[in-house]
Design an enzyme around this catalytic site. Sequence first.
Site, short mmCIF file in Angstrom:
data_model
loop_
_atom_site.label_atom_id
_atom_site.label_comp_id
_atom_site.label_asym_id
_atom_site.label_seq_id
_atom_site.Cartn_x
_atom_site.Cartn_y
_atom_site.Cartn_z
N PRO A 11 0.78 -1.23 0.00
CA PRO A 11 0.00 0.00 0.00
C PRO A 11 0.82 1.30 0.00
CG PRO A 11 -0.18 -1.15 2.10
CD PRO A 11 0.51 -2.09 1.16
N ASN A 12 0.34 2.22 -0.79
CA ASN A 12 0.86 3.60 -0.89
C ASN A 12 2.17 3.72 -1.65
OD1 ASN A 12 -1.31 4.81 0.63
ND2 ASN A 12 -0.41 3.84 2.43
N TYR A 24 11.56 8.55 1.50
CA TYR A 24 11.59 7.47 0.50
C TYR A 24 12.28 7.87 -0.81
CZ TYR A 24 8.20 5.67 3.82
OH TYR A 24 7.60 5.25 4.97
N ASN A 75 7.91 -5.76 -1.35
CA ASN A 75 7.93 -4.68 -0.37
C ASN A 75 6.50 -4.60 0.17
OD1 ASN A 75 7.93 -2.37 1.13
ND2 ASN A 75 9.07 -1.13 -0.37
N ALA A 78 3.25 -1.09 4.66
CA ALA A 78 2.65 -1.10 6.01
C ALA A 78 2.18 -2.50 6.42
CB ALA A 78 1.49 -0.12 6.07
N ASP A 88 1.20 -16.22 5.95
CA ASP A 88 0.68 -17.55 5.58
C ASP A 88 0.84 -17.80 4.09
OD1 ASP A 88 0.04 -18.02 8.20
OD2 ASP A 88 -2.09 -17.52 7.99
N GLU A 99 12.28 -9.92 1.04
CA GLU A 99 11.55 -8.71 1.44
C GLU A 99 12.45 -7.50 1.24
OE1 GLU A 99 9.00 -8.96 4.88
OE2 GLU A 99 9.82 -7.09 5.67
N HIS A 101 12.79 -3.22 1.72
CA HIS A 101 12.31 -1.92 2.18
C HIS A 101 13.27 -0.86 1.67
CE1 HIS A 101 9.28 -3.61 4.81
NE2 HIS A 101 10.18 -4.52 5.16
N ILE A 102 12.71 0.20 1.17
CA ILE A 102 13.54 1.30 0.65
C ILE A 102 14.31 1.97 1.78
CG2 ILE A 102 13.34 3.61 -0.39
CD1 ILE A 102 10.94 2.31 -2.00
N SER A 103 13.60 2.23 2.88
CA SER A 103 14.25 2.87 4.03
C SER A 103 14.82 1.78 4.95
CB SER A 103 13.22 3.71 4.79
OG SER A 103 12.15 2.88 5.25
N ARG A 108 14.05 3.34 12.04
CA ARG A 108 12.83 4.14 12.02
C ARG A 108 12.18 4.15 13.40
NH1 ARG A 108 10.05 4.33 6.94
NH2 ARG A 108 8.80 5.87 8.04
O1 CA2 Z 1 10.92 1.70 3.28
C1 CA2 Z 1 10.02 1.03 2.77
O2 CA2 Z 1 10.08 0.56 1.64
C2 CA2 Z 1 8.71 0.82 3.55
O3 CA2 Z 1 8.23 -0.50 3.27
C3 CA2 Z 1 7.71 1.83 3.08
C4 CA2 Z 1 6.40 1.78 3.87
C5 CA2 Z 1 6.66 1.88 5.37
O4 CA2 Z 1 5.43 1.69 6.06
C6 CA2 Z 1 7.66 0.84 5.79
O5 CA2 Z 1 7.93 1.08 7.15
C7 CA2 Z 1 8.95 0.93 5.03
C8 CA2 Z 1 5.50 2.94 3.50
C9 CA2 Z 1 5.16 2.97 2.07
C10 CA2 Z 1 4.31 4.17 1.84
O6 CA2 Z 1 4.74 4.76 0.66
C11 CA2 Z 1 4.71 6.11 0.60
C12 CA2 Z 1 5.27 6.65 -0.53
C13 CA2 Z 1 5.33 8.00 -0.68
C14 CA2 Z 1 4.81 8.80 0.32
C15 CA2 Z 1 4.25 8.26 1.42
C16 CA2 Z 1 4.19 6.89 1.58
#
Ligand code: CA2
Length: 162
Positions: A11-12, A24, A75, A78, A88, A99, A101-103, A108
């Site tokens: 998501p997002n 990000y 990825n 959330a 599962d 898996e 994650h960008i960050s 965090r």
């Molecule tokens: O660092 C990552 O790739 C995350 O999976 C990104 C998730 C965050 O909840 C994880 O802790 C780490 C959030 C993705 C939401 O994407 C957005 C993109 C642009 C602006 C706001 C949110």
Amino acid sequence: MAAKIMILNGPNLNFLGIREPHIYGSTTLDEIEASCQQLAATLGITISFHQSNLEGELVNLIQSAHGNADAIIMNPAAYSFTSIALIDALKIFEGPTIEVHISNIHARDELHRHSITSSASTAVICGLGPYGYIAAMLAAVQKLGQLPDRIPASLHGLRAKT
Ligand code: CA2
């Protein structure tokens, strides 16, 4: 047969590069897909690249990878912190799952630190920015033993002495 990798985004992530660039970065998801496609062509593999805001849709995609993909890169965004359903589904898949994650989630806040889906993943890559997807593709193809011979030996990894 050329390896097939399914790349999933939760998501997002469709807002990557558009909002919160201080966390990000400024690369969009389309740009990440383009660089993954470019690497796939270089490695002689195929990828399918997806984004969904819906947990059930991600579960359906993971299920559809069964018998149709050799590895999954995901990825979960959330859903990393909440989804037993993704855990599962990942356990059903027989190949490597990585898996991404960008960050660096470990650096965090408390809310974004404890990925539960990583417990069902073969490996986790975080904090490399969009390059994490590239590192994950190389690692997945290496795990599948399908890196082309023209790729330097060091990228194939150390082999056990016989
Ligand atoms: O660092 C990552 O790739 C995350 O999976 C990104 C998730 C965050 O909840 C994880 O802790 C780490 C959030 C993705 C939401 O994407 C957005 C993109 C642009 C602006 C706001 C949110």
